[in-house]
Scaffold this active site. Structure first.
Site, PDB file in Angstrom:
ATOM      1  N   SER A  42       0.780  -1.115  -0.131  1.00 12.84           N
ATOM      2  CA  SER A  42       0.165  -0.021   0.059  1.00 12.84           C
ATOM      3  C   SER A  42       0.876   1.290   0.111  1.00 12.84           C
ATOM      4  O   SER A  42       0.680   2.141   0.761  1.00 12.84           O
ATOM      5  CB  SER A  42      -0.887   0.066   1.214  1.00 12.84           C
ATOM      6  OG  SER A  42      -1.965  -0.837   1.028  1.00 12.84           O
ATOM      7  N   CYS A  46       2.749   6.943  -7.012  1.00  6.48           N
ATOM      8  CA  CYS A  46       2.449   8.654  -7.553  1.00  6.48           C
ATOM      9  C   CYS A  46       3.429   9.367  -6.889  1.00  6.48           C
ATOM     10  O   CYS A  46       3.713  10.337  -7.513  1.00  6.48           O
ATOM     11  CB  CYS A  46       1.012   8.665  -7.475  1.00  6.48           C
ATOM     12  SG  CYS A  46      -0.120   7.360  -7.797  1.00  6.48           S
ATOM     13  N   VAL A  84       4.709 -14.626  -6.866  1.00  2.00           N
ATOM     14  CA  VAL A  84       3.692 -15.687  -7.576  1.00  2.00           C
ATOM     15  C   VAL A  84       4.259 -16.124  -8.935  1.00  2.00           C
ATOM     16  O   VAL A  84       4.648 -15.203  -9.662  1.00  2.00           O
ATOM     17  CB  VAL A  84       2.152 -15.233  -7.609  1.00  2.00           C
ATOM     18  CG1 VAL A  84       1.293 -16.169  -8.386  1.00  2.00           C
ATOM     19  CG2 VAL A  84       1.903 -15.101  -5.997  1.00  2.00           C
ATOM     20  N   ARG A 449     -19.013  28.808 -22.762  1.00  2.00           N
ATOM     21  CA  ARG A 449     -19.672  29.954 -23.525  1.00  2.00           C
ATOM     22  C   ARG A 449     -19.171  29.710 -24.896  1.00  2.00           C
ATOM     23  O   ARG A 449     -19.780  29.801 -26.051  1.00  2.00           O
ATOM     24  CB  ARG A 449     -19.526  31.270 -22.965  1.00  2.00           C
ATOM     25  CG  ARG A 449     -20.430  31.657 -21.914  1.00  2.00           C
ATOM     26  CD  ARG A 449     -20.107  32.777 -21.144  1.00  2.00           C
ATOM     27  NE  ARG A 449     -19.834  34.156 -21.936  1.00  2.00           N
ATOM     28  CZ  ARG A 449     -19.928  35.117 -21.746  1.00  2.00           C
ATOM     29  NH1 ARG A 449     -19.489  35.390 -20.232  1.00  2.00           N
ATOM     30  NH2 ARG A 449     -19.546  36.219 -22.485  1.00  2.00           N
TER      31      ARG A 449
END
Ligand SMILES: Cc1cc2nc3c(=O)[nH]c(=O)nc-3n(C[C@H](O)[C@H](O)[C@H](O)COP(=O)(O)OP(=O)(O)OC[C@H]3O[C@@H](n4cnc5c(N)ncnc54)[C@H](O)[C@@H]3O)c2cc1C
Length: 458
Positions: A42, A46, A84, A449
Site C-alpha cells: 500500500s 504516484c 507468485v 460559452r
C-alpha cells in the site's frame, strides 16, 4: 472451515480488495493471504517522483499501510518478498517463491483469488542489458534504488529521461530539482501526448523555458557505457551524454501469469472483468487495477487506463463483493492531472483524435483565462480547451494547461462530462466566485460559452 482468499499484488488494488473483504468478514469466516514481490505494501507510486526530487523527505511517508499493519490490525497474512510464479485454476492454488529464502516454493490453496499485479514497464532490450545507472520507477523498490543511487553518486550531472509521458515529465522535474541538467527524449512529435498537440505545445514551451532540453522525434537505440556504467544514450541521431538514465516508456498490463492460467484478455491487453471486477468466465477469480481493462463511458470502448485512482476503486469494489456486499465499477472517463515544475496539465474525456476515432462529430473551443480575478495578486494564466458534440452539444472532453491550481479545475468539467451535460447547460453552472479564487466568469464557464458559440447554438 474459513473460506480462503489469496491476493496477488500488495499495492493499491490488491490491498484495497483485501481490506474491504476483511471489514465485512472476520478471520473465522475468511482467511486472507496476500503475496507481494517487493518489500512494501500500500505505497504511493504516484509520490515517487516527488520523493526522488526532494519535495517529500521521507520514503516511509509514501507508505499508507505497512505489512505489519495489515498483519496486526487486519488479520491479513501478508507475505512480502514472495513472487507468485503460477496460478493453477484447476487445483485452485497459487505457487509462489520466497525470494529471500533461496526461492523456496510455497503453495497456497484458494477459494477466491484476487489478481492485482499491476502493470509492467515497456523495456526495450537496451534497457535491460545490465548497464548500471539506468532506472525505472514502477514500484517503490525501483524508486528506492534510484534515490539511493542519486544520494550515493558524488557528481551525477546529466540526466536523460527517455519517454515524455506524464511519468517522464514528472521525473524530468525530479531530476531538475536534484540539480541535474536534464534532457528529455521523446520519439513522438512532442511530450505529453495525453493532451492535444496544441495544448502539448504549451507544455513543451514551458519545459524548455525551465531549462529542460527536449529532443522530439528521436528514438533511443542503445546505451554507451564505461566498465558497465552508462555514459550516453545512443539515438538515431547523435549520442546524448548521460550519468543517469530514467525510463518512462509507458507500461502494459502485467498479464504473464494471467495468460498462462488462461484468464481472458481484452483487445487492450488487459484482463477482462465484469462490472463487479469478476474475471469473465472464471468463477471465484477477481482482478483489479493496472492489469485490467475498463470501459470508457464516453466512447463506450474498452481502454487500458492505468491510474491509481481506478486501482483503488476497483480493488474496493472487488473486496466489497468478496465480503458479501454488492458494488460495481462504473467505468472511466480518462480524467488525469499532472504537474511539471510550475506548469499543471489536466484532461478528462476524449482528446480530438480519440473523439474522431470513436466517430463523433464535434467542435473545439479554446480560451485563455486566469485562476483569480485579473487584478488580484497571484493571478496566473490558464488555457482551457473543450470538445463538444455537434447536434447534442454534449461535452466530450476537456483539457487544461496552466499554473497555480489550474489543473484541479478539471474536476467540475469531469463531473459535467460524467453526467452528460451539454456545454449550454454548463454556462449556467453555479460555481463559486470571489476575486482570490476566480474571475467573475470562471474559466470553465468562459470555455463553455465559447463552445456554445462554436456550436452555433443561440
Ligand atoms: C512514478 C509513477 C507516478 C504515478 N502517478 C500517478 C498519479 O499521479 N495519479 C494516478 O492516478 N496514478 C499514478 N500512477 C499510477 C498508479 O501508481 C498505479 O495506477 C497504481 O499503483 C496501480 O495499482 P495496482 O495495485 O494495480 O498495481 P501496482 O501499484 O503496480 O501494484 C502491483 C504490485 O504487485 C506486485 N507484483 C507484481 N508481480 C508480482 C508477482 N508475480 N507476485 C507477487 N507480487 C507481484 C508488485 O511488486 C506491486 O507492488 C503513477 C505510477 C508511477 C509508477
Amino acid at each position: 472451515m474459513a473460506e480462503r482468499l489469496v491476493v496477488i499484488g500488495g499495492d493499491a488494488a490488491g490491498m484495497s480488495a483485501a481490506s474491504q473483504a476483511r471489514r465485512r468478514r472476520s478471520a473465522d469466516d475468511l482467511s486472507i493471504v496476500a503475496f507481494e514481490r517487493g518489500r512494501f505494501t500500500s505505497y504511493s507510486a504516484c509520490g515517487i517522483p516527488y520523493w526522488v526530487g526532494g519535495l517529500v523527505d521521507d520514503r516511509d511517508d509514501l507508505i499508507s499501510r505497512a505489512p505489519a499493519v495489515f498483519r496486526d490490525d487486519y488479520d491479513i497474512d501478508v507475505r512480502t518478498r514472495h513472487e507468485v510464479v503460477d496460478i493453477d485454476l484447476e487445483r485452485r492454488e497459487v505457487v509462489a517463491v520466497a525470494l529471500d529464502e533461496g526461492r523456496r516454493e510455497v503453495r497456497e490453496p484458494f477459494d477466491q483469488l484476487v489478481y492485482a499485479i499491476g502493470a509492467v514497464p515497456v523495456q526495450p532490450p537496451w534497457a535491460t542489458s545490465g548497464v548500471s545507472g539506468v532506472f525505472g520507477v514502477q514500484t517503490l523498490d525501483d524508486g528506492d534504488a534510484l534515490h539511493a543511487w542519486l544520494d550515493r553518486e558524488p557528481t551525477p550531472k546529466r540526466a536523460v529521461v527517455v519517454g515524455g509521458g506524464y511519468i517522464g515529465v514528472e521525473m524530468a522535474e525530479a531530476m531538475v530539482n536534484r540539480g541535474l541538467a536534464v534532457t528529455l527524449v521523446e520519439r513522438g512529435p512532442q511530450p505529453m501526448s495525453t493532451v492535444d498537440p496544441d495544448m502539448g505545445a504549451l507544455v513543451t514551451d514551458r519545459l524548455r523555458a525551465l531549462g529542460i532540453d527536449i529532443r522530439t522525434g528521436l528514438a533511443v537505440t542503445g546505451l554507451d557505457h564505461s566498465d558497465g556504467v552508462v555514459t550516453a544514450v545512443r539515438t538515431d541521431d547523435e549520442p546524448i551524454p548521460a550519468d543517469i538514465v530514467v525510463l518512462g516508456l509507458g507500461i502494459k498490463p502485467n498479464t504473464t501469469l494471467a495468460r498462462t492460467a488462461g484468464l481472458p484478455l481484452g483487445p487492450t491487453g488487459g484482463i477482462r472483468v465484469d462490472l463487479r471486477m469478476r474475471v469473465v468466465g472464471r468463477p471465484g477469480v477477481w482482478a483489479a487495477g493496472d492489469c485490467v481493462e475498463s470501459v470508457h463511458r464516453v466512447s463506450g470502448q474498452p481502454v487500458h487506463l492505468p491510474l491509481g485512482t481506478h486501482a483503488n476503486k476497483q480493488g474496493r469494489v472487488a473486496g466489497i463483493n468478496i465480503g458479501g456486499g454488492y458494488a460495481t465499477f462504473p467505468g472511466v472517463i480518462g480524467t488525469a492531472v499532472t504537474r511539471v515544475c510550475d506548469l499543471e496539465v489536466a484532461r478528462t474525456g476524449l482528446l480530438s483524435t480519440e473523439a474522431d476515432a470513436a466517430g463523433f462529430s464535434f467542435v473545439t473551443a479554446t480560451v485563455e483565462s486566469t485562476n483569480r480575478a485579473g487584478y488580484f495578486p497571484g493571478a496566473d494564466f490558464m488555457t482551457i480547451k473543450l470538445l463538444a458534440e455537434r447536434g447534442t452539444g454534449r461535452l466530450l472532453g476537456a483539457q487544461i494547461v496552466g499554473r497555480s491550481e489550474a489543473a484541479k479545475r478539471i474536476d467540475p468539467l469531469a463531473v459535467a462530462l460524467w453526467n452528460n451535460m451539454t456545454v449550454e447547460e454548463m454556462v449556467g453552472l453555479d460555481l463559486g466566485y470571489a476575486p482570490p479564487y476566480a474571475p467573475v466568469w470562471d474559466p470553465v464557464l468562459i470555455a463553455a460559452r465559447k463552445a456554445v458559440d462554436a456550436l452555433g447554438v443561440k
